[in-house]
Design an enzyme around this catalytic site. Structure first.
Site, mmCIF file in Angstrom:
data_model
loop_
_atom_site.group_PDB
_atom_site.id
_atom_site.type_symbol
_atom_site.label_atom_id
_atom_site.label_comp_id
_atom_site.label_asym_id
_atom_site.label_seq_id
_atom_site.Cartn_x
_atom_site.Cartn_y
_atom_site.Cartn_z
ATOM 1 N N ARG A 37 0.855 -1.184 0.000
ATOM 2 C CA ARG A 37 0.000 0.000 0.000
ATOM 3 C C ARG A 37 0.897 1.242 0.000
ATOM 4 O O ARG A 37 1.699 1.441 0.909
ATOM 5 C CB ARG A 37 -0.896 0.023 1.238
ATOM 6 C CG ARG A 37 -1.651 1.339 1.403
ATOM 7 C CD ARG A 37 -2.260 1.466 2.788
ATOM 8 N NE ARG A 37 -2.864 2.768 2.961
ATOM 9 C CZ ARG A 37 -2.525 3.634 3.922
ATOM 10 N NH1 ARG A 37 -1.582 3.346 4.795
ATOM 11 N NH2 ARG A 37 -3.120 4.792 4.015
ATOM 12 N N HIS A 70 -2.588 11.126 0.886
ATOM 13 C CA HIS A 70 -1.998 10.930 2.216
ATOM 14 C C HIS A 70 -1.373 12.267 2.632
ATOM 15 O O HIS A 70 -0.169 12.386 2.795
ATOM 16 C CB HIS A 70 -0.978 9.801 2.188
ATOM 17 C CG HIS A 70 -0.630 9.231 3.533
ATOM 18 N ND1 HIS A 70 -0.784 7.903 3.860
ATOM 19 C CD2 HIS A 70 -0.103 9.806 4.639
ATOM 20 C CE1 HIS A 70 -0.370 7.679 5.098
ATOM 21 N NE2 HIS A 70 0.047 8.836 5.602
ATOM 22 N N GLU A 115 -6.779 8.583 6.713
ATOM 23 C CA GLU A 115 -7.028 9.160 8.035
ATOM 24 C C GLU A 115 -7.573 10.584 7.969
ATOM 25 O O GLU A 115 -6.947 11.533 8.490
ATOM 26 C CB GLU A 115 -5.741 9.152 8.863
ATOM 27 C CG GLU A 115 -5.128 7.786 9.062
ATOM 28 C CD GLU A 115 -3.866 7.832 9.949
ATOM 29 O OE1 GLU A 115 -3.491 8.908 10.408
ATOM 30 O OE2 GLU A 115 -3.273 6.761 10.167
ATOM 31 N N ASN A 170 -6.360 2.006 10.168
ATOM 32 C CA ASN A 170 -5.034 2.246 10.740
ATOM 33 C C ASN A 170 -5.181 2.225 12.248
ATOM 34 O O ASN A 170 -5.986 2.969 12.813
ATOM 35 C CB ASN A 170 -4.485 3.605 10.286
ATOM 36 C CG ASN A 170 -4.203 3.632 8.792
ATOM 37 O OD1 ASN A 170 -4.322 2.614 8.104
ATOM 38 N ND2 ASN A 170 -3.833 4.784 8.280
ATOM 39 N N TYR A 198 -3.097 2.114 16.046
ATOM 40 C CA TYR A 198 -1.860 2.211 16.841
ATOM 41 C C TYR A 198 -2.098 1.948 18.320
ATOM 42 O O TYR A 198 -1.300 1.270 18.962
ATOM 43 C CB TYR A 198 -1.194 3.578 16.619
ATOM 44 C CG TYR A 198 -0.639 3.670 15.216
ATOM 45 C CD1 TYR A 198 0.625 3.184 14.915
ATOM 46 C CD2 TYR A 198 -1.417 4.159 14.157
ATOM 47 C CE1 TYR A 198 1.127 3.201 13.624
ATOM 48 C CE2 TYR A 198 -0.929 4.186 12.859
ATOM 49 C CZ TYR A 198 0.341 3.697 12.595
ATOM 50 O OH TYR A 198 0.820 3.691 11.316
ATOM 51 N N GLU A 234 -2.527 0.102 8.353
ATOM 52 C CA GLU A 234 -1.329 0.540 9.081
ATOM 53 C C GLU A 234 -1.381 -0.027 10.488
ATOM 54 O O GLU A 234 -2.425 0.033 11.151
ATOM 55 C CB GLU A 234 -1.239 2.072 9.219
ATOM 56 C CG GLU A 234 -0.907 2.822 7.975
ATOM 57 C CD GLU A 234 -0.757 4.334 8.228
ATOM 58 O OE1 GLU A 234 -0.490 4.727 9.392
ATOM 59 O OE2 GLU A 234 -0.926 5.088 7.265
HETATM 60 O O1 IFM Z 1 3.441 8.048 9.847
HETATM 61 C C1 IFM Z 1 2.085 8.057 10.130
HETATM 62 C C2 IFM Z 1 1.261 7.854 8.877
HETATM 63 O O2 IFM Z 1 1.577 8.776 7.894
HETATM 64 C C3 IFM Z 1 -0.212 7.969 9.203
HETATM 65 N N1 IFM Z 1 -0.563 7.095 10.285
HETATM 66 C C4 IFM Z 1 0.246 7.153 11.481
HETATM 67 C C5 IFM Z 1 1.706 6.994 11.129
HETATM 68 C C6 IFM Z 1 2.580 7.054 12.398
HETATM 69 O O3 IFM Z 1 2.452 8.298 13.003
#
Ligand code: IFM
Length: 479
Positions: A109, A153, A198, A321, A323, A382
């Site tokens: 991706r 992006h 995002e 995405n 985290y 992500e």
């Molecule tokens: O690096 C970023 C990415 O561009 C978008 N999502 C979070 C990642 C980590 O901060």
């Protein structure tokens, strides 16, 4: 909606890719002991974005984006760096694709830089800009790697920012024209297309807090940027449906569980408002055709008669995405719905950026999509972590914390699948250490180390771990 096997099989067939490389069958691919219980057919990928890795900002007719402007403004980037060179992926893409192929990734991706394709944002297409993505896509296909492209992006052409950027309603049409031109050229080979990356993060940080490009601040600025992204996303998806019938069209949201930092009613209410601004401000319009309860009034001045119908369009997939979760408290001074970051429970593990870690939160996000949003076909587009890495030694960078993070989140993927979530694949963030926005180059998320002086690539142990899993499990995909 396509399910796991259909997706890879049809996307691969449309791109004239074999799903299984010669000599590999589901029977020959065995699971290493203790590996996450990921079913066959799962797509294993790596993820990047244009401004973070390409460099070559003045090559091939590219003009500046808002991130060129922002990163060259003194004081904006923690270490004073910028994306001028980044990983020089523009010139080194072939080696990077070979690296992915050797590791065993099935999919990649990446994002397309709008300022390469339409340097002024609107008007004539720059053929040299598209030529780069042509070369990249052909190289991926030659290595049996499925390309998944994201159209935006965060690197808006500066020329469009000068016309109001995401505050200008016309951007829905500007974005659609750019999307149509790009997909018309690459859509014969690239089938999965994500519209935006995002949008809530771009609205909150770029147009509310102002610590990302274009550096705008305040509630109204945030609301305008959010609504116009939602509108552009829906308008473009509808337009692209008539470009080709074999495309898989979707978009990418950052999603996370949001918790109150105390049981106080004020903090509980603030957490709910923050949840709306981060998560449901994207999900509710796309899947239900409305803004979250309590936010209708804020958006009313911007929403025209057919907007919500234009935004609520069927998608073939949703990129997630993930985290970690956030803990939120009531904060009357916070621009974002009076909701600010609060105390994280003692003992919660965190990455180098201070982000709380909860693999379980990933399962929760997917279960929420299952129960509240029709269980869309989903990819983790992500997931990864920032840690202080040691220098390369003996051809490898030892990153046990990142490896453990990835492993725990793959377990969370397996848990979600076993609970009936339509999760189809996992793209690690990121293939390469890169330009991490306001943090510059001092914060690393890659599974491949990049020496920013020599641009040499060195695998990290996390890449070797993924490679072992992908070789054992990923190639077991059957149509
Ligand atoms: O690096 C970023 C990415 O561009 C978008 N999502 C979070 C990642 C980590 O901060």
């Amino acid at each position: 909606m396509l399910r796991r096997r259909d997706f890879l099989a049809s996307a691969a067939a449309a791109a004239a890719l074999p799903v299984l490389p010669a000599g590999v069958s589901a029977q020959t691919a065995a699971s290493p002991a203790g590996a996450p219980r990921i079913p066959p057919g799962f797509v294993w990928g790596a993820s990047t974005s244009a401004y973070q890795i390409e460099g070559a900002v003045k090559e091939g007719g590219r003009l500046p984006s808002i991130w060129d402007t922002f990163s060259h403004t003194p004081g904006r980037i923690a270490d004073g760096t910028n994306g001028d060179v980044a990983c020089d992926h523009y010139n080194r893409y072939a080696g990077d694709v070979d690296l992915m192929s050797q590791a065993g990734f099935q999919a990649y991706r990446f994002s397309i830089a709008w300022p390469r394709v339409m340097p002024q944002g609107t008007g004539p297409v720059n053929p040299a800009g598209l030529d780069f993505y042509d070369r990249l896509v052909d190289k991926l296909l030659a290595r049996n790697i499925l390309p998944m492209a994201c159209l935006y992006h965060w690197d808006l052409p500066q020329a469009l920012q000068d016309r109001g950027g995401w505050h200008n309603r016309d951007i829905a049409n500007w974005f659609t024209d750019y999307a149509r031109a790009t997909v018309s050229r690459l859509g014969d080979r690239v089938k999965p297309w994500a519209m935006l990356n995002e949008p809530s993060v771009h609205a909150i940080f770029g147009h509310g807090f102002g610590n990302h490009a274009p550096g705008l601040t305040g509630w109204e600025s945030y609301v305008r940027a959010q609504h116009h992204q939602n509108l552009a996303q829906g308008t473009a998806i509808t337009a692209l449906r008539s470009v080709r019938s074999d495309l898989k069209l979707g978009t990418v949201f950052s999603l996370q569980p949001i918790f109150p930092s105390s049981p106080q009613p004020q903090d509980v209410a603030a957490a709910s408002r923050f949840d709306a601004c981060w998560n449901t401000i994207n999900l509710d319009p796309l899947f239900h055709g409305r803004y979250p309860a309590g936010f209708e009034q804020a958006f009313a001045p911007l929403v025209q008669a057919n907007d919500m119908a234009a935004i609520r369009v069927p998608v073939d997939f949703l990129g997630v995405n993930y985290y970690g979760p956030s803990w939120i408290k009531h904060d009357p001074a916070a621009f974002l719905a009076q909701a600010g970051y609060g105390a994280v429970p003692d003992g919660t593990p965190r990455t180098l950026l201070g982000w709380p870690i909860s693999a379980q939160g990933l399962t929760q996000v997917l279960v929420r999509l299952r129960d509240g949003y029709g269980n869309p076909t989903t990819f983790i587009t992500e997931n990864g972590a920032c840690y202080e890495d040691p220098a390369p030694a003996n051809g490898v960078v030892n990153d046990p914390e990142r490896t453990a993070y990835i492993r725990a989140h793959l377990d969370a993927c397996a848990a979600a699948i076993s609970q009936g979530c339509a999760l189809n694949g996992y793209f690690v963030w990121s293939l390469l250490d890169n330009f991490e926005w306001a943090e510059g180059k001092r914060r690393r998320f890659g599974v491949t180390h990049v020496d920013f002086d020599t641009l040499a690539r060195t695998p990290k142990a996390s890449l070797l771990y993924l490679s072992q899993l992908m070789r054992a499990q990923g190639r077991a995909a059957t149509p």
